[in-house]
Design a protein around this motif. Structure first.
Motif, PDB file in Angstrom:
ATOM      1  N   VAL A   5       0.782  -1.342  -0.147  1.00 53.34           N
ATOM      2  CA  VAL A   5      -0.247  -0.083   0.171  1.00 53.34           C
ATOM      3  C   VAL A   5       0.732   1.337  -0.020  1.00 53.34           C
ATOM      4  O   VAL A   5       1.528   1.353   0.756  1.00 53.34           O
ATOM      5  CB  VAL A   5      -0.955   0.024   1.031  1.00 53.34           C
ATOM      6  CG1 VAL A   5      -1.878   1.243   1.191  1.00 53.34           C
ATOM      7  CG2 VAL A   5      -1.894  -1.234   1.117  1.00 53.34           C
ATOM      8  N   ARG A  11      -6.124   6.650   5.366  1.00 52.76           N
ATOM      9  CA  ARG A  11      -6.636   6.045   4.345  1.00 52.76           C
ATOM     10  C   ARG A  11      -5.770   4.915   4.056  1.00 52.76           C
ATOM     11  O   ARG A  11      -6.269   3.685   3.900  1.00 52.76           O
ATOM     12  CB  ARG A  11      -6.690   6.896   3.070  1.00 52.76           C
ATOM     13  CG  ARG A  11      -6.849   5.803   1.642  1.00 52.76           C
ATOM     14  CD  ARG A  11      -6.827   6.684   0.679  1.00 52.76           C
ATOM     15  NE  ARG A  11      -5.520   7.731   0.418  1.00 52.76           N
ATOM     16  CZ  ARG A  11      -5.581   9.174   0.223  1.00 52.76           C
ATOM     17  NH1 ARG A  11      -6.756   9.530   0.006  1.00 52.76           N
ATOM     18  NH2 ARG A  11      -4.858   9.763   0.165  1.00 52.76           N
ATOM     19  N   GLU A  12      -4.359   4.898   4.225  1.00 55.31           N
ATOM     20  CA  GLU A  12      -3.619   3.845   3.922  1.00 55.31           C
ATOM     21  C   GLU A  12      -3.639   2.974   4.873  1.00 55.31           C
ATOM     22  O   GLU A  12      -3.483   1.631   4.828  1.00 55.31           O
ATOM     23  CB  GLU A  12      -2.228   4.272   3.503  1.00 55.31           C
ATOM     24  CG  GLU A  12      -1.887   4.974   2.303  1.00 55.31           C
ATOM     25  CD  GLU A  12      -2.635   6.345   2.210  1.00 55.31           C
ATOM     26  OE1 GLU A  12      -3.304   6.488   1.207  1.00 55.31           O
ATOM     27  OE2 GLU A  12      -2.662   7.201   2.863  1.00 55.31           O
ATOM     28  N   LEU A  15      -7.017   0.895   4.944  1.00 55.06           N
ATOM     29  CA  LEU A  15      -6.745  -0.034   3.755  1.00 55.06           C
ATOM     30  C   LEU A  15      -5.763  -1.321   4.259  1.00 55.06           C
ATOM     31  O   LEU A  15      -6.276  -2.399   4.008  1.00 55.06           O
ATOM     32  CB  LEU A  15      -6.201   0.573   2.370  1.00 55.06           C
ATOM     33  CG  LEU A  15      -6.848   1.313   1.711  1.00 55.06           C
ATOM     34  CD1 LEU A  15      -6.259   2.234   0.671  1.00 55.06           C
ATOM     35  CD2 LEU A  15      -7.848   0.664   1.019  1.00 55.06           C
ATOM     36  N   GLY A  71      -2.564   4.679  -2.523  1.00 49.81           N
ATOM     37  CA  GLY A  71      -3.543   5.508  -1.942  1.00 49.81           C
ATOM     38  C   GLY A  71      -3.609   6.886  -2.341  1.00 49.81           C
ATOM     39  O   GLY A  71      -4.759   7.359  -2.921  1.00 49.81           O
ATOM     40  N   ARG A 290      -9.443   8.290  -6.162  1.00 46.41           N
ATOM     41  CA  ARG A 290      -8.805   7.205  -5.119  1.00 46.41           C
ATOM     42  C   ARG A 290      -9.922   7.350  -3.918  1.00 46.41           C
ATOM     43  O   ARG A 290     -10.725   7.816  -4.035  1.00 46.41           O
ATOM     44  CB  ARG A 290      -7.624   7.868  -4.612  1.00 46.41           C
ATOM     45  CG  ARG A 290      -7.181   9.406  -4.470  1.00 46.41           C
ATOM     46  CD  ARG A 290      -8.142   9.993  -3.565  1.00 46.41           C
ATOM     47  NE  ARG A 290      -8.065  11.452  -3.743  1.00 46.41           N
ATOM     48  CZ  ARG A 290      -8.524  12.084  -2.798  1.00 46.41           C
ATOM     49  NH1 ARG A 290      -9.075  11.717  -1.490  1.00 46.41           N
ATOM     50  NH2 ARG A 290      -8.748  13.630  -2.972  1.00 46.41           N
ATOM     51  N   ASP A 293     -10.306  10.324   2.537  1.00 46.04           N
ATOM     52  CA  ASP A 293      -9.773   9.977   3.528  1.00 46.04           C
ATOM     53  C   ASP A 293     -10.362  11.335   4.394  1.00 46.04           C
ATOM     54  O   ASP A 293     -10.271  12.507   4.082  1.00 46.04           O
ATOM     55  CB  ASP A 293      -8.343  10.139   3.505  1.00 46.04           C
ATOM     56  CG  ASP A 293      -7.526   9.940   4.925  1.00 46.04           C
ATOM     57  OD1 ASP A 293      -8.406   9.937   5.781  1.00 46.04           O
ATOM     58  OD2 ASP A 293      -6.318   9.995   4.913  1.00 46.04           O
ATOM     59  N   THR A 296     -12.623   6.317   3.754  1.00 45.14           N
ATOM     60  CA  THR A 296     -12.269   5.033   3.520  1.00 45.14           C
ATOM     61  C   THR A 296     -12.319   4.402   5.036  1.00 45.14           C
ATOM     62  O   THR A 296     -12.676   3.114   4.988  1.00 45.14           O
ATOM     63  CB  THR A 296     -10.725   4.868   3.187  1.00 45.14           C
ATOM     64  OG1 THR A 296     -10.857   5.612   1.863  1.00 45.14           O
ATOM     65  CG2 THR A 296     -10.340   3.539   3.051  1.00 45.14           C
TER      66      THR A 296
END
Length: 431
Positions: A5, A11-12, A15, A71, A290, A293, A296
């Motif tokens: 990622v 967000r990351e 994920l 991301g 994408r 954030d 997500t």
């Protein structure tokens, strides 16, 4: 599968945690990551989560990863997916050409006009000398948008024509957003309820996720300057089944067909900001290319299925539209921001209460602007520091859990909104 990622925000981290839940995944690497991706907490048994500061392509090749999920918008708009694909690495996200839907607001507005997608009237401005006359063509003061990427802060919703003029002049001069403001879009102001809808796309097919509502401004009751997002919740009641059908028919399907027709097939997450008008019609505000954030954080909390397999299939152009499903739960994410955010966030403040917050039932503490100091403390390292995400059978339960966890956390100058979910009827919390 081993998944990489790319990114360092909330967000990351969200994920990475969701990908670790995928039966097909044994390891997730986040580059460059944050304090939450550095194996501070024991990952799922038999699975590994770690960070690396190595450049994505070199890291992907050395680690022989099976999938890269990109991301943030900047590497997407700079062509990272093209670079990875050319090297034979499977990458989820749009090509540089397709990413122009977010990289240039002028392109996006022109695309919508070409393909009959309902959106606000606009004009594109590159010369300050044109501004006076063009601003006056709007009966209501126009929204002023920098054409390029501004981390979600390049929009001024002007209350007067004079304010719109000032904002546009600052952008065109380079004083406000540098090169990103060299072209400005003046746009008719829309009225109604804003919402966000995400779709995982393979160029033709798609998986629709819940609609979410974000809270952009820094202070309660939508006061103060815009930020990257101070909190969100999903599903958003304002997006009724009727609204979702209209979004699919008038926005999503024409966009996928139009991008393919223009030689820019869209593979990746198409994130549409829409306005739901008082009579329940959809107007497109903007596209992002994408996962959002902090959207997500709540979308993945209400999702069931193997996310890694779904993203890999989308990247290959072989998406199964039934591969993910809604869990039936609700989620609320409250962002904790550093002192001075959004203008000049302070860094280096020690964060207390992380362990206690994580023990609240249904809560996940998502790291964003965090790092480890020389003593092993988790400290603030960015504007938006943490995203406290509560999940529950009802929106109220999710809201209660999220704020229970918020109240267990602390760092010097911590800022957060007390009215996340207010648009869905939840009440403002007292101090």
């Amino acid at each position: 599968m081993k998944v990489l990622v790319v990114g360092s925000g909330g967000r990351e981290h969200a994920l990475a945690l969701k990908l670790l839940q995928s039966p097909s995944v044994t390891e997730v690497i986040v580059s460059p990551g944050n304090a939450g991706t550095q194996s501070l907490l024991a990952p799922t048994p038999g699975k590994t989560l770690r960070s690396s500061t190595e450049a994505p392509l070199a890291l992907a090749q050395r680690e022989r990863v099976d999938l890269v999920v990109v991301g943030p918008e900047v590497p997407l708009c700079e062509g990272l997916v093209d670079e990875l694909t050319a090297a034979g690495v499977l990458a989820y996200g749009p090509s540089k050409l397709a990413a122009e839907l977010e990289g240039s607001k002028a392109f996006m507005k022109g695309f919508a006009a070409r393909h009959g997608i309902p959106t606000a009237r606009h004009v594109v401005v590159t010369q300050a000398s044109e501004l006076d006359a063009l601003v006056k063509t709007f009966d209501v003061p126009p929204v002023v948008k920098a054409d390029g990427l501004c981390s979600g802060k390049g929009v001024v919703v002007a209350e007067t024509h004079e304010e719109a003029l000032r904002a546009a002049r600052e952008m065109l001069s380079g004083a406000r957003f540098g090169a990103a403001g060299a072209t400005v879009v003046l746009e008719e102001r829309l009225f109604g309820n804003e919402a966000s809808i995400h779709a995982i796309c393979d160029g033709e097919r798609y998986v629709l996720l819940h609609a979410a509502q974000d809270h952009k401004r820094i202070f309660d009751r939508d006061e103060g300057p815009n930020t990257g997002g101070m909190g969100t919740y999903a599903p958003a009641p304002v997006v009724t089944p009727k609204v979702m059908r209209e979004f699919e028919e008038l926005v999503l399907v024409p966009t996928l067909r139009g991008m393919a027709a223009e030689g820019r097939p869209f593979k990746g997450t198409l994130f549409a900001g829409i306005m739901v008008t008082p009579d329940e019609h959809v107007r497109l505000i903007e596209f992002n290319v994408r996962f959002g954030d902090p959207e997500t954080q709540v979308l993945l909390a209400t999702l069931e299925g193997d996310l890694a397999q779904t993203l890999a299939a989308a990247a290959r152009g072989a998406l199964d539209p039934t591969s993910l499903s809604a869990s039936g739960e609700h989620a609320v994410c409250v962002v904790l921001a550093a002192q001075g955010y959004p203008d000049a966030p302070r860094k280096g403040d020690v964060i207390d209460g992380l362990g206690d917050a994580a023990k609240v039932p249904g809560v996940v503490v998502i790291h964003a602007g965090t790092a480890l100091d020389q003593f092993g403390n988790v400290v603030t390292a960015g504007g938006r520091v943490l995203g406290i995400t509560g999940r529950g059978k009802t929106l109220k339960e999710a809201h209660t859990r999220a704020y229970q966890a918020v109240h267990k956390l602390g760092f010097s100058g911590m800022q957060y909104r007390r009215d996340i979910g207010g648009r869905a009827g939840l009440t403002l919390l007292s101090e």
